[in-house]
Enzyme design. Structure first.
Site, short mmCIF file in Angstrom:
data_model
loop_
_atom_site.label_atom_id
_atom_site.label_comp_id
_atom_site.label_asym_id
_atom_site.label_seq_id
_atom_site.Cartn_x
_atom_site.Cartn_y
_atom_site.Cartn_z
CE LYS A 80 -30.78 -77.08 27.69
NZ LYS A 80 -31.71 -76.26 28.45
CB ALA A 185 -43.94 -80.87 37.45
N1 LIG Z 1 -34.93 -78.06 35.87
C1 LIG Z 1 -35.02 -76.78 35.54
O1 LIG Z 1 -34.62 -75.89 36.30
C2 LIG Z 1 -35.64 -76.39 34.23
C3 LIG Z 1 -35.57 -75.07 33.81
C4 LIG Z 1 -36.22 -74.70 32.63
C5 LIG Z 1 -36.87 -75.65 31.88
N2 LIG Z 1 -36.91 -76.94 32.29
C6 LIG Z 1 -37.63 -77.90 31.48
O2 LIG Z 1 -38.74 -78.40 32.23
C7 LIG Z 1 -38.98 -79.76 31.89
C8 LIG Z 1 -38.91 -80.62 33.14
O3 LIG Z 1 -37.63 -80.48 33.74
P1 LIG Z 1 -37.24 -81.30 35.06
O4 LIG Z 1 -35.93 -80.75 35.49
O5 LIG Z 1 -38.38 -81.31 36.00
O6 LIG Z 1 -37.01 -82.74 34.46
P2 LIG Z 1 -37.30 -84.15 35.14
O7 LIG Z 1 -36.60 -85.15 34.30
O8 LIG Z 1 -37.01 -84.12 36.60
O9 LIG Z 1 -38.88 -84.29 34.98
C9 LIG Z 1 -39.50 -84.61 33.80
C10 LIG Z 1 -40.57 -85.65 34.12
O10 LIG Z 1 -41.32 -85.90 32.95
C11 LIG Z 1 -41.62 -87.29 32.89
N3 LIG Z 1 -41.94 -87.64 31.51
C12 LIG Z 1 -41.10 -87.82 30.46
N4 LIG Z 1 -41.81 -88.15 29.36
C13 LIG Z 1 -43.13 -88.16 29.72
C14 LIG Z 1 -44.34 -88.40 29.05
N5 LIG Z 1 -44.37 -88.72 27.77
N6 LIG Z 1 -45.50 -88.31 29.73
C15 LIG Z 1 -45.50 -87.99 31.05
N7 LIG Z 1 -44.37 -87.76 31.75
C16 LIG Z 1 -43.20 -87.84 31.10
C17 LIG Z 1 -40.36 -87.94 33.45
O11 LIG Z 1 -40.64 -89.26 33.88
C18 LIG Z 1 -40.00 -86.99 34.57
O12 LIG Z 1 -40.58 -87.37 35.80
C19 LIG Z 1 -37.93 -80.09 30.82
O13 LIG Z 1 -38.48 -79.87 29.54
C20 LIG Z 1 -36.81 -79.10 31.08
O14 LIG Z 1 -36.03 -78.83 29.92
C21 LIG Z 1 -36.32 -77.33 33.45
C1 LIG Z 2 -29.21 -73.02 33.11
C2 LIG Z 2 -30.22 -74.04 33.46
C3 LIG Z 2 -30.85 -73.79 34.73
C4 LIG Z 2 -31.03 -74.23 32.27
C5 LIG Z 2 -32.37 -74.89 32.39
N1 LIG Z 2 -32.24 -76.28 32.24
C6 LIG Z 2 -33.25 -74.25 31.32
O1 LIG Z 2 -33.65 -74.87 30.37
O2 LIG Z 2 -33.55 -73.08 31.46
#
Ligand SMILES: NC(=O)c1ccc[n+]([C@@H]2O[C@H](COP(=O)([O-])OP(=O)(O)OC[C@H]3O[C@@H](n4cnc5c(N)ncnc54)[C@H](O)[C@@H]3O)[C@@H](O)[C@H]2O)c1
Ligand SMILES: CC(C)C[C@H](N)C(=O)O
EC number: 1.4.1.9
Length: 367
Positions: A80, A185
């Site tokens: 990462k 979400a």
């Molecule tokens: N994007 C992906 O494909 C992916 C894949 C695996 C895991 N994730 C994980 O999922 C989570 C969300 O990812 P994302 O891409 O949607 O990110 P994002 O930044 O688009 O969304 C996160 C949201 O959380 C809100 N937030 C932050 N702190 C907060 C709090 N204390 N209370 C309420 N809301 C809060 C932010 O304002 C934002 O709208 C992260 O932990 C990320 O690592 C994402």
């Molecule tokens: C490779 C990416 C899509 C990784 C993603 N942000 C995750 O935490 O899984």
């Protein structure tokens, strides 16, 4: 923080600091384990309170990717990157070009993609400098933004968790509390709304909340109130560490299933929720849809093939519940067991000697 001590404890391979004064790039690439293949994991851009906090986050997230990729059945290791900075103000083209050159310098040991604070447009800039990047624009024949696919995987995994807790995987009429309604979400809420679930949501970004209230009839609550709302399922979809000593006593949900990485602040919090009878779908198993999707680019992206693998998240979550019952352990430990067993098997099989062009024998032949 004693860095080598920490790296030794969890057996990290490499930590790389990248600095480019002109563009303001300050990046930390952590490579945890490459037994299964090159380390694939996203790049997070965030305003860390300290350099130590950034290093810790990179290390923790990299290890999570080792487990995520292994449990998802991918032939990839875990890594990462974190970039220190404000993604709304500090980004520039030169920064991501410089970062791309640093990745190229690792010669394929690390492959990047999106994470919190980075976008497809950023990946496209990195692609100018290196092939070791995924999640680039569909215009390049790639998979694009991983978030909608992550959301679909979480939705599938949540259904498997609902089946375990309620005896049926239907989410119709279920009350689901969603923390954070960002990229993943928002799409998750769409699937849940389409299936007839009732949504309670929160976010520190008011516009993001407004969108899901208007489009999916969600009820909004303040960020601090989300833990204690009356609901069937709690879906953490913001940042990590939110299952902890302060939040656990507030929880009313029977299931925890969401997208956020590193949801348990400490491992012992996984034991506590297990003892409370909460069905926990381990974060890195349920949120693997994005990485499964971007990893398919390495074979020449095929959406149908990728989505078939994402569907498997339902079965992977079921497998975790089976191991948990078989070995009488909490689900977070069962997920670790699933990943570790696979890595160990591959480590053993790779210990056989293979002539790969790097060994002394090949150099002798070319003399
Ligand atoms: N994007 C992906 O494909 C992916 C894949 C695996 C895991 N994730 C994980 O999922 C989570 C969300 O990812 P994302 O891409 O949607 O990110 P994002 O930044 O688009 O969304 C996160 C949201 O959380 C809100 N937030 C932050 N702190 C907060 C709090 N204390 N209370 C309420 N809301 C809060 C932010 O304002 C934002 O709208 C992260 O932990 C990320 O690592 C994402
Ligand atoms: C490779 C990416 C899509 C990784 C993603 N942000 C995750 O935490 O899984």
């Amino acid at each position: 923080m004693e860095i080598f001590k920490y790296m030794e404890k969890y057996d990290y391979e490499q930590l790389v600091f990248c600095q480019d004064k002109e563009s303001g790039l300050k990046a930390i690439i952590a490579i945890h384990d490459t037994t299964l293949g090159p380390a694939l994991g996203g790049t997070r851009m965030w305003m860390y309170e300290s350099e130590e906090a950034a290093i810790e986050d990179a290390l923790r997230l990299a290890r999570g990717m080792t487990y995520k990729n292994a449990a998802a059945g991918l032939n990839l290791g875990g890594g990462k990157t974190v970039i220190i900075g404000d993604p709304r103000k500090d980004k520039n083209e030169a920064m991501f070009r410089a970062f791309g050159r640093f990745i190229q310098g690792l010669n394929g040991r690390y492959i990047t993609a999106e994470d919190v604070g980075t976008t497809v447009a950023d990946m496209d800039i990195i692609y100018e400098e290196t092939d070791y990047v995924t999640g680039i624009s569909p215009a390049f024949g790639s998979s694009g933004n991983p978030s909608p696919v992550t959301a679909y995987g979480v939705y599938r995994g949540m259904k498997a968790a609902a089946k375990e807790a309620f005896g049926s995987d239907s989410l119709e009429g279920k009350v689901i509390a969603v923390q954070g309604v960002g990229n993943v979400a928002y799409n998750l809420c769409r699937h849940l709304h389409e299936e007839g679930a009732k949504l309670i949501v929160t976010d520190i970004n008011k516009e993001a909340v407004q969108r899901v209230v208007e489009e999916f009839g969600a009820k909004a609550v303040d960020p601090n109130d989300i833990y204690g709302v009356d609901c069937d399922i709690f879906a953490p979809c913001a940042l990590g560490g939110i299952i902890n000593d302060e939040t656990i006593p507030q929880l009313k949900a029977k299931v925890i299933a969401g997208a956020a990485n590193n949801q348990l602040r400490e491992a012992r919090h996984g034991d506590i929720i297990h003892e409370m009878g909460i069905v926990y779908a381990p974060d890195y198993v349920i949120n693997a849809g994005g990485v499964i999707n971007v990893a398919d680019e390495l074979y020449g992206y095929n959406r149908e093939r990728a989505m078939k693998k994402v569907e498997q998240i339902y079965n992977n979550i079921e497998k975790v519940f089976e191991i948990a019952k078989r070995d009488n352990i909490p689900t977070y430990k069962a997920a670790d067991r699933l990943a570790e067993e696979r890595i160990e098997k591959m480590r053993k099989s790779r210990s056989q000697f293979l002539q790969n062009g790097q060994h002394i024998l090949s150099r002798r032949r070319n003399r």
